[in-house]
Design a protein around this motif. Sequence first.
Motif, PDB file in Angstrom:
ATOM      1  N   ARG A 920      35.356  41.179  41.494  1.00 33.54           N
ATOM      2  CA  ARG A 920      35.383  41.060  40.030  1.00 33.54           C
ATOM      3  C   ARG A 920      36.833  40.890  39.551  1.00 33.54           C
ATOM      4  NH1 ARG A 920      31.136  45.673  37.745  1.00 33.54           N
ATOM      5  NH2 ARG A 920      29.255  44.851  38.768  1.00 33.54           N
ATOM      6  N   ASN A 921      37.747  41.642  40.117  1.00 35.68           N
ATOM      7  CA  ASN A 921      39.154  41.547  39.729  1.00 35.68           C
ATOM      8  C   ASN A 921      39.674  40.135  39.949  1.00 35.68           C
ATOM      9  OD1 ASN A 921      42.120  41.566  40.256  1.00 35.68           O
ATOM     10  ND2 ASN A 921      41.938  43.754  39.748  1.00 35.68           N
ATOM     11  N   ARG A 922      39.358  39.571  41.126  1.00 37.36           N
ATOM     12  CA  ARG A 922      39.865  38.230  41.437  1.00 37.36           C
ATOM     13  C   ARG A 922      39.187  37.167  40.581  1.00 37.36           C
ATOM     14  NH1 ARG A 922      39.560  40.438  46.940  1.00 37.36           N
ATOM     15  NH2 ARG A 922      41.712  40.872  47.629  1.00 37.36           N
ATOM     16  N   ALA A 923      38.009  37.480  40.059  1.00 31.24           N
ATOM     17  CA  ALA A 923      37.308  36.535  39.181  1.00 31.24           C
ATOM     18  C   ALA A 923      37.648  36.796  37.712  1.00 31.24           C
ATOM     19  CB  ALA A 923      35.807  36.646  39.409  1.00 31.24           C
ATOM     20  N   ASP A 924      38.730  37.578  37.482  1.00 30.12           N
ATOM     21  CA  ASP A 924      39.251  37.859  36.137  1.00 30.12           C
ATOM     22  C   ASP A 924      38.318  38.732  35.300  1.00 30.12           C
ATOM     23  OD1 ASP A 924      41.535  36.320  36.684  1.00 30.12           O
ATOM     24  OD2 ASP A 924      40.487  34.478  36.081  1.00 30.12           O
ATOM     25  N   ASP A 925      37.470  39.507  35.945  1.00 27.56           N
ATOM     26  CA  ASP A 925      36.628  40.473  35.230  1.00 27.56           C
ATOM     27  C   ASP A 925      37.216  41.858  35.470  1.00 27.56           C
ATOM     28  OD1 ASP A 925      34.690  41.952  33.975  1.00 27.56           O
ATOM     29  OD2 ASP A 925      33.119  41.561  35.482  1.00 27.56           O
ATOM     30  N   GLU A 926      38.399  42.107  34.860  1.00 23.98           N
ATOM     31  CA  GLU A 926      39.086  43.369  35.095  1.00 23.98           C
ATOM     32  C   GLU A 926      38.307  44.557  34.549  1.00 23.98           C
ATOM     33  OE1 GLU A 926      40.481  40.738  33.731  1.00 23.98           O
ATOM     34  OE2 GLU A 926      42.198  40.135  34.958  1.00 23.98           O
ATOM     35  N   GLU A 927      37.687  44.396  33.391  1.00 21.23           N
ATOM     36  CA  GLU A 927      36.909  45.488  32.814  1.00 21.23           C
ATOM     37  C   GLU A 927      35.754  45.873  33.739  1.00 21.23           C
ATOM     38  OE1 GLU A 927      37.460  47.318  30.317  1.00 21.23           O
ATOM     39  OE2 GLU A 927      38.931  46.247  29.081  1.00 21.23           O
ATOM     40  N   GLY A 928      35.044  44.864  34.210  1.00 23.40           N
ATOM     41  CA  GLY A 928      33.942  45.125  35.137  1.00 23.40           C
ATOM     42  C   GLY A 928      34.429  45.778  36.417  1.00 23.40           C
ATOM     43  N   ALA A 929      35.611  45.377  36.892  1.00 21.69           N
ATOM     44  CA  ALA A 929      36.177  45.958  38.105  1.00 21.69           C
ATOM     45  C   ALA A 929      36.489  47.431  37.902  1.00 21.69           C
ATOM     46  CB  ALA A 929      37.433  45.192  38.513  1.00 21.69           C
ATOM     47  N   VAL A 930      37.098  47.770  36.724  1.00 21.24           N
ATOM     48  CA  VAL A 930      37.437  49.172  36.451  1.00 21.24           C
ATOM     49  C   VAL A 930      36.179  50.015  36.352  1.00 21.24           C
ATOM     50  CG1 VAL A 930      38.382  50.722  34.695  1.00 21.24           C
ATOM     51  CG2 VAL A 930      39.659  48.689  35.387  1.00 21.24           C
ATOM     52  N   GLU A 931      35.175  49.518  35.675  1.00 22.29           N
ATOM     53  CA  GLU A 931      33.924  50.262  35.516  1.00 22.29           C
ATOM     54  C   GLU A 931      33.290  50.568  36.867  1.00 22.29           C
ATOM     55  OE1 GLU A 931      29.529  49.762  33.379  1.00 22.29           O
ATOM     56  OE2 GLU A 931      31.030  48.162  33.246  1.00 22.29           O
ATOM     57  N   LEU A 932      33.185  49.535  37.700  1.00 19.74           N
ATOM     58  CA  LEU A 932      32.577  49.718  39.024  1.00 19.74           C
ATOM     59  C   LEU A 932      33.471  50.581  39.913  1.00 19.74           C
ATOM     60  CD1 LEU A 932      30.339  49.118  41.044  1.00 19.74           C
ATOM     61  CD2 LEU A 932      31.479  46.946  41.588  1.00 19.74           C
ATOM     62  N   LEU A 958      41.146  51.358  42.248  1.00 25.19           N
ATOM     63  CA  LEU A 958      41.029  51.586  40.810  1.00 25.19           C
ATOM     64  C   LEU A 958      42.407  51.500  40.141  1.00 25.19           C
ATOM     65  CD1 LEU A 958      39.382  52.273  38.326  1.00 25.19           C
ATOM     66  CD2 LEU A 958      39.555  54.708  38.952  1.00 25.19           C
ATOM     67  N   ALA A 959      43.435  52.009  40.808  1.00 30.72           N
ATOM     68  CA  ALA A 959      44.792  51.904  40.261  1.00 30.72           C
ATOM     69  C   ALA A 959      45.189  50.438  40.100  1.00 30.72           C
ATOM     70  CB  ALA A 959      45.781  52.633  41.171  1.00 30.72           C
ATOM     71  N   ASP A 960      44.810  49.625  41.064  1.00 32.31           N
ATOM     72  CA  ASP A 960      45.123  48.191  41.000  1.00 32.31           C
ATOM     73  C   ASP A 960      44.420  47.546  39.798  1.00 32.31           C
ATOM     74  OD1 ASP A 960      46.354  45.829  42.176  1.00 32.31           O
ATOM     75  OD2 ASP A 960      44.302  45.213  42.721  1.00 32.31           O
ATOM     76  N   LEU A 965      44.759  45.773  33.673  1.00 31.58           N
ATOM     77  CA  LEU A 965      44.472  45.956  32.242  1.00 31.58           C
ATOM     78  C   LEU A 965      45.683  46.535  31.502  1.00 31.58           C
ATOM     79  CD1 LEU A 965      40.835  47.392  32.347  1.00 31.58           C
ATOM     80  CD2 LEU A 965      41.555  45.110  31.634  1.00 31.58           C
ATOM     81  N   ARG A 966      46.844  46.544  32.143  1.00 30.14           N
ATOM     82  CA  ARG A 966      48.110  47.040  31.574  1.00 30.14           C
ATOM     83  C   ARG A 966      48.042  48.529  31.214  1.00 30.14           C
ATOM     84  NH1 ARG A 966      51.237  42.648  30.871  1.00 30.14           N
ATOM     85  NH2 ARG A 966      50.205  40.628  30.589  1.00 30.14           N
ATOM     86  N   ARG A 967      47.241  49.276  31.970  1.00 24.68           N
ATOM     87  CA  ARG A 967      47.191  50.725  31.781  1.00 24.68           C
ATOM     88  C   ARG A 967      48.028  51.360  32.881  1.00 24.68           C
ATOM     89  NH1 ARG A 967      40.803  51.731  31.016  1.00 24.68           N
ATOM     90  NH2 ARG A 967      41.504  53.913  31.147  1.00 24.68           N
ATOM     91  N   ALA A 968      49.319  51.112  32.777  1.00 28.54           N
ATOM     92  CA  ALA A 968      50.264  51.441  33.841  1.00 28.54           C
ATOM     93  C   ALA A 968      50.336  52.931  34.123  1.00 28.54           C
ATOM     94  CB  ALA A 968      51.647  50.900  33.478  1.00 28.54           C
ATOM     95  N   ARG A 969      50.305  53.768  33.055  1.00 33.06           N
ATOM     96  CA  ARG A 969      50.447  55.202  33.284  1.00 33.06           C
ATOM     97  C   ARG A 969      49.271  55.734  34.117  1.00 33.06           C
ATOM     98  NH1 ARG A 969      51.653  58.863  28.189  1.00 33.06           N
ATOM     99  NH2 ARG A 969      53.513  57.522  28.298  1.00 33.06           N
ATOM    100  N   ASP A 970      48.051  55.378  33.705  1.00 32.32           N
ATOM    101  CA  ASP A 970      46.873  55.827  34.468  1.00 32.32           C
ATOM    102  C   ASP A 970      46.919  55.308  35.899  1.00 32.32           C
ATOM    103  OD1 ASP A 970      45.992  57.057  32.192  1.00 32.32           O
ATOM    104  OD2 ASP A 970      44.589  55.456  31.649  1.00 32.32           O
TER     105      ASP A 970
END
Length: 1011
Positions: A920-932, A958-960, A965-970
């Motif tokens: 999902r991440n490589r297919a530009d679905d970052e939100e879906g990647a984080v959820e899963l 998950l950190a990747d 999603l530019r949530r660097a601190r998390d």
Amino acid sequence: MADQSSSAGAADHITISYAGFARPWAAWLSHQLEQLGHHTTMLRWDPQADTALAEELSGLLTAEGRLLMVLDDWYFRLGPKTQEEWTAALREVVSPHADRFAAVSVATQSLPATASLLRPADLRDLDATEANRRVLNRLGIAVTGPAVNEDAPGAPRFPNDPPEIWNIPRRNNRFTGRDDALEELYGKLAGSGGHSGPPLETRLALYGISGVGKSQIAAEYAHRFGNDYDVVWWISATNRGAAREQLAELASRLGLPVGQEIGDRIRAVHEALRTGRPYRRWLLIFDSADDMEQIEDLVPDGRGHVLITTLTRDWSGSGSAQEIEILPFTRIESVAYARRRAPRLTSRDADDLSDAVQDLPLLLAQTAAWLDANPMPPREYIELIRRGEPSLVGIRISTDYPMAFQTSWAITLNTLRERSPAAVELLKLFAFFAPDAIPVPKLAKARRGDLPEHLADLAAEPISWNTALRRLTESTAVRLDYQVSSGQDPAVETAQMHRLYHRFLRSDMTEEERDALSAAACRVLVSADPQNPFDTREWDRYAELIPHLEPAGALDSADPSVQGLVVNCVEYLRVRGEYRMGLRLCEQFMFRWKTRLAPTQRTMLVLTHQHANMLRRLGRYREAEAVGSAIVDELESERAERTGDGGNGRVEADADLLRAKDGLAGTLMTLGAYQRACDLFEEVAAHYTDMLGPEAPRTVASRNNLAIALGLLGRYPEALSLLREVVTIRERELRARHHLTLGTGTGYARMLRLTGEYRDALSRQELNARLHRQVMGLHTPQTLRAEHNLALCMRRMGDTAQAGALMADVVERSKRVLGVRHPDTFMMQADHATFLREHGDLGRARELAEEVAERYRTLVGEKHPYALGTLANAGLVRSEFGEHAQALALATQALEGMTAAVGAGHPWTLGCALNAAAARNRADDEEGAVELGRDTMQRAAEVLGDTHPLTLSAKTALADDLRALRRARDASKLEQEAVQQLTDTLGAEHPHTVSARRRRRPYWDFEPQPV
């Protein structure tokens, strides 16, 4: 015909004339002379019956240069030509041209007196040096240079020095003709011009009707051209079990360091022949290989040569061998043979006899032998055959056989009955044993009550017994092979009968006679049963018995002792790993008895269990499940009826039902029904514990099976704990080097690896694999699994160089040992594909990953966890090629399928989720990647623990995704936690830790587990 071979700068030309039988001598002489600078031509001597001998002999004078005649027992008998003809021809042709003729003698019998005109140099019983000296002296050639190198590559072996390893039926001294077929064989196998070119073929199938002489041609090829080889080995391939035994016997003759396990020995033989070590030049002959499916996997690979004789065209049709069709004799060959076999025949008699039997060699041998031994006028005998009236000599004949065969055999039997009635009765009993190896010693030493009274009397009198055997050989239907013995009177070891006669004898009996002789044959076999198929010391005896079961009628016998023999033979095949042969024997018996015996009858019950066992071990899982489920249902129903509780109450377990449930559970594991398998194993283990105690062998075996099922369910801590108990008990009770202890040790090390204890897993598996190699050898399935697990342990500890080399080696060995379609081979190839993706050839990794995924889909279905897991592996390699849409589709399919197959919390499902999030991440679905990814991390922590490698991989992944999603601190917080935990558990330099620090996206490889 002539074989030309020459060398530049030759001083003289020498033509070597030889009869076909003496070709090894001609080839050796040619090589010796050519090494000294002489041209040579090899000219086969084959005088025609209707051409004057002086004319044939004068024809030699047209050959170039001097003539060197190789005189053997056959040279003066071809044609055939009489002594008087030879005397006249030699005086007429040789005397005026004495300067052109020279000769050597290699005959084992006295040469005709007229041969003295040739002044032959006697080469019998000499070594190569002295033979060479005598040849050169006879030719008047002086040698001033170095001696010929006998060991030079391609040099023909000195004929008095046989091949290093030789196992071929004795030579047929009446073999006639077939020179064109033999030369065609040699030309295809040896290449054009002998050693001057590459072979055209290495696998040839001699195809033809029964009785046409295929086996005789193959045997003569071995005798005539055997000196071109270091190993010449004959295998009777009518029966798979006997063929495997004979092939395995070659291991000890090759000096291979293997044990007694037949599969190990065959694998070692195949490897030795494939690599050409210790011998590069070899010839294997598979005789009567009519059932290709039963024999094909025994045929070795390599640069050696294979001859196959067969009644079918399956070998050529499948591309496994090139076909050479063997036709009946030419009329010239028929006439020559008949006149040599029965010298009283005129040329016209021989021609008419050949026409009457349609030039079929087997019938010609039969009829000519009878004419040689009986005074009936040839014309009268030939007329009887042509009229086709066997009833004239008092024999009842089946109409299924050619008329010439019916009549000639009827006459032979009638004559034999008049001279030796006992021999006829013995011949009939022979028809109830395998025709290739009739066990004469077992009959001679049989208990008196096992044989019919008249044959028991015959066996009790050695002189009468041996006289009857000699009478049988005179009929040409039977050939005797004698034991190698230091005594004056070597005993008969086996008898052989052509299958055409074998079938005919049985068809010619009344039903009452067949039943009586079948019962006698079965009694002999039962008495020979060692009654212990688990004892490796008795395996050779079982191997000898199995080919006789079917012809003796053992598979049709209702006698409990005979059925017990069949059960023991099947058990022997299972223990020895002969699954295909065991399956066939089970199915043959069950086909005959399924309508006559209840499924729960003792013999049927045992063989049904074995039937399912064989099916499972051959990868036929659905069939095994159907068989296993049916017998469990039958036994439970029968038990319920006996106890009267209708099946609702707890039924006391019995041995048959427990064994059936244990076997069914094993099959269910192969089908991916892990929970059902686990439930059955738990039930069986509990009953065994109650009945026998917690440390009884059956209880421990069942607990070992339960641990495997727990591991497949993803319950790694429980599986690890149980395996630790089992391995402790087995190390104490069976010792560390027992094969059961070693097998459990491999499972324990595997489970340590799956729980993330990489260092301990490697340490244990290194010792375990070393013991496997020492105790079981390199080529057993169990050793292959141990070394495969060792390679995986090495990979997890970062030793990629050794892991890659060992993994590649294990895959190749598995393909040779188990075959390319065996489930264990698929398992090892799946892991090799994932290794190649990360550390080797990406293109090969893709090819292999997709090939394995398709093979698993075909074997177990697309919804099976192994098919889904290897599909996930294929998705990973697609991602490496930048095919992100396809990779996402495969990862999603694998995740959904695995969730349905084993549940959302199974480690395999969590691994698929890890890969799907990456896709999902490589297919530009970052939100879906984080959820899963977040769900995967939480589930992994619950199932496997916070510090398991898969949990930490999910945290790193998950950190990747959070960084994307530019949530660097998390992302930073998770990454630091993961790196620290990896450092604490695996070490700062472990590949997982290094990858996490370098922010390499983690992945999960599916590893099929052995079941």
